[in-house]
Design a protein around this motif. Structure first.
Motif, PDB file in Angstrom:
ATOM      1  N   LYS A  30     -28.399  41.376  23.145  1.00  0.00           N
ATOM      2  CA  LYS A  30     -27.084  41.900  22.768  1.00  0.00           C
ATOM      3  C   LYS A  30     -27.072  43.418  22.709  1.00  0.00           C
ATOM      4  O   LYS A  30     -26.032  44.022  22.552  1.00  0.00           O
ATOM      5  CB  LYS A  30     -26.666  41.324  21.426  1.00  0.00           C
ATOM      6  CG  LYS A  30     -26.479  39.823  21.466  1.00  0.00           C
ATOM      7  CD  LYS A  30     -25.908  39.328  20.168  1.00  0.00           C
ATOM      8  CE  LYS A  30     -25.892  37.835  20.111  1.00  0.00           C
ATOM      9  NZ  LYS A  30     -24.792  37.206  20.700  1.00  0.00           N
ATOM     10  N   ASP A  68     -17.133  47.808  36.745  1.00  0.00           N
ATOM     11  CA  ASP A  68     -16.593  46.854  35.792  1.00  0.00           C
ATOM     12  C   ASP A  68     -17.758  45.987  35.329  1.00  0.00           C
ATOM     13  O   ASP A  68     -18.310  45.208  36.110  1.00  0.00           O
ATOM     14  CB  ASP A  68     -15.517  46.011  36.473  1.00  0.00           C
ATOM     15  CG  ASP A  68     -14.837  45.021  35.550  1.00  0.00           C
ATOM     16  OD1 ASP A  68     -15.188  44.960  34.346  1.00  0.00           O
ATOM     17  OD2 ASP A  68     -13.966  44.286  36.040  1.00  0.00           O
ATOM     18  N   ARG A  70     -19.106  43.223  32.397  1.00  0.00           N
ATOM     19  CA  ARG A  70     -18.593  42.264  31.426  1.00  0.00           C
ATOM     20  C   ARG A  70     -19.738  41.488  30.779  1.00  0.00           C
ATOM     21  O   ARG A  70     -20.741  41.196  31.425  1.00  0.00           O
ATOM     22  CB  ARG A  70     -17.657  41.274  32.108  1.00  0.00           C
ATOM     23  CG  ARG A  70     -16.493  41.952  32.802  1.00  0.00           C
ATOM     24  CD  ARG A  70     -15.656  40.965  33.548  1.00  0.00           C
ATOM     25  NE  ARG A  70     -14.688  41.661  34.405  1.00  0.00           N
ATOM     26  CZ  ARG A  70     -13.865  41.039  35.222  1.00  0.00           C
ATOM     27  NH1 ARG A  70     -13.866  39.721  35.293  1.00  0.00           N
ATOM     28  NH2 ARG A  70     -13.032  41.735  35.959  1.00  0.00           N
ATOM     29  N   LEU A  71     -19.549  41.168  29.520  1.00  0.00           N
ATOM     30  CA  LEU A  71     -20.479  40.276  28.838  1.00  0.00           C
ATOM     31  C   LEU A  71     -20.214  38.844  29.303  1.00  0.00           C
ATOM     32  O   LEU A  71     -19.204  38.571  29.962  1.00  0.00           O
ATOM     33  CB  LEU A  71     -20.311  40.393  27.325  1.00  0.00           C
ATOM     34  CG  LEU A  71     -20.607  41.779  26.739  1.00  0.00           C
ATOM     35  CD1 LEU A  71     -20.343  41.782  25.244  1.00  0.00           C
ATOM     36  CD2 LEU A  71     -22.039  42.212  27.043  1.00  0.00           C
ATOM     37  N   GLY A  73     -19.044  36.333  27.898  1.00  0.00           N
ATOM     38  CA  GLY A  73     -17.743  35.808  27.480  1.00  0.00           C
ATOM     39  C   GLY A  73     -16.563  36.467  28.168  1.00  0.00           C
ATOM     40  O   GLY A  73     -15.422  36.140  27.890  1.00  0.00           O
ATOM     41  N   GLY A  74     -16.821  37.423  29.047  1.00  0.00           N
ATOM     42  CA  GLY A  74     -15.752  38.090  29.785  1.00  0.00           C
ATOM     43  C   GLY A  74     -15.302  39.410  29.187  1.00  0.00           C
ATOM     44  O   GLY A  74     -14.487  40.113  29.771  1.00  0.00           O
ATOM     45  N   GLU A  75     -15.834  39.771  27.987  1.00  0.00           N
ATOM     46  CA  GLU A  75     -15.432  41.022  27.361  1.00  0.00           C
ATOM     47  C   GLU A  75     -15.934  42.209  28.198  1.00  0.00           C
ATOM     48  O   GLU A  75     -17.066  42.244  28.631  1.00  0.00           O
ATOM     49  CB  GLU A  75     -16.019  41.155  25.950  1.00  0.00           C
ATOM     50  CG  GLU A  75     -15.708  40.017  25.019  1.00  0.00           C
ATOM     51  CD  GLU A  75     -16.755  38.904  25.058  1.00  0.00           C
ATOM     52  OE1 GLU A  75     -16.688  38.036  24.183  1.00  0.00           O
ATOM     53  OE2 GLU A  75     -17.614  38.880  25.956  1.00  0.00           O
ATOM     54  N   SER A  76     -15.052  43.171  28.367  1.00  0.00           N
ATOM     55  CA  SER A  76     -15.382  44.362  29.147  1.00  0.00           C
ATOM     56  C   SER A  76     -16.299  45.295  28.352  1.00  0.00           C
ATOM     57  O   SER A  76     -16.175  45.405  27.138  1.00  0.00           O
ATOM     58  CB  SER A  76     -14.088  45.100  29.510  1.00  0.00           C
ATOM     59  OG  SER A  76     -14.374  46.195  30.335  1.00  0.00           O
ATOM     60  N   VAL A  77     -17.221  45.934  29.051  1.00  0.00           N
ATOM     61  CA  VAL A  77     -18.145  46.896  28.448  1.00  0.00           C
ATOM     62  C   VAL A  77     -17.811  48.277  29.017  1.00  0.00           C
ATOM     63  O   VAL A  77     -17.873  48.479  30.223  1.00  0.00           O
ATOM     64  CB  VAL A  77     -19.613  46.543  28.773  1.00  0.00           C
ATOM     65  CG1 VAL A  77     -20.553  47.584  28.206  1.00  0.00           C
ATOM     66  CG2 VAL A  77     -19.956  45.157  28.256  1.00  0.00           C
TER      67      VAL A  77
END
Length: 141
Positions: A30, A68, A70-71, A73-77
């Motif tokens: 993480k 682009d 993403r984690l 879960g789809g969350e953008s970093v």
């Protein structure tokens, strides 16, 4: 079209499709690092804005691309870019091979010192002898 080759040669802007990077399935890490990933043997590297600034201040000649990330879960970093390093001149940051990119960078001692001074993470260091060391007979990666 070989998407990986295009990414390694010209970056994501050379493609007419959306490209994003996703955390490896099953990877439980993480903590984000300053050097996240490279895209296989063709060499587009994903680095933090902080690492990019350290490399630029050290004189690196880099092509830089918005990416682009993403984690799972789809969350953008946010806060990362794609970079392609120099492959023809032995500047302070360049490819392991002359004329092509791979998954590693060669950095001058002053660049390594600046990276360490900045506290950058996700970096593995192995000493090499001179510019474009992979071009020398007997080099093994």
């Amino acid at each position: 079209m070989d998407v990986a080759r295009v990414l390694g040669d010209r970056g994501p802007g050379a493609l007419d499709v959306d490209v994003w990077w996703v955390q490896v399935p099953g990877h439980r890490g993480k903590r984000l690092r300053d050097f996240l990933w490279q895209t296989g043997p063709l060499g587009l590297k994903l680095v933090s804005q902080e690492m990019l600034e350290v490399l630029r201040r050290s004189g690196a000649d880099l092509e830089v691309f918005d990416v682009d990330i993403r984690l799972r879960g789809g969350e953008s970093v946010a806060g990362y870019v794609g970079v392609l390093e120099e492959t023809h001149s032995p500047g302070p940051v360049h490819s392991l091979w002359r004329g092509r990119r791979g998954h590693e960078l060669v950095v001058a001692d002053k660049v390594l010192a600046a990276m360490r001074d900045a506290g950058l993470s996700g970096i593995e260091v192995e000493p090499v002898a001179g510019p474009f060391p992979a071009d020398r007979p007997g080099f093994s990666d």
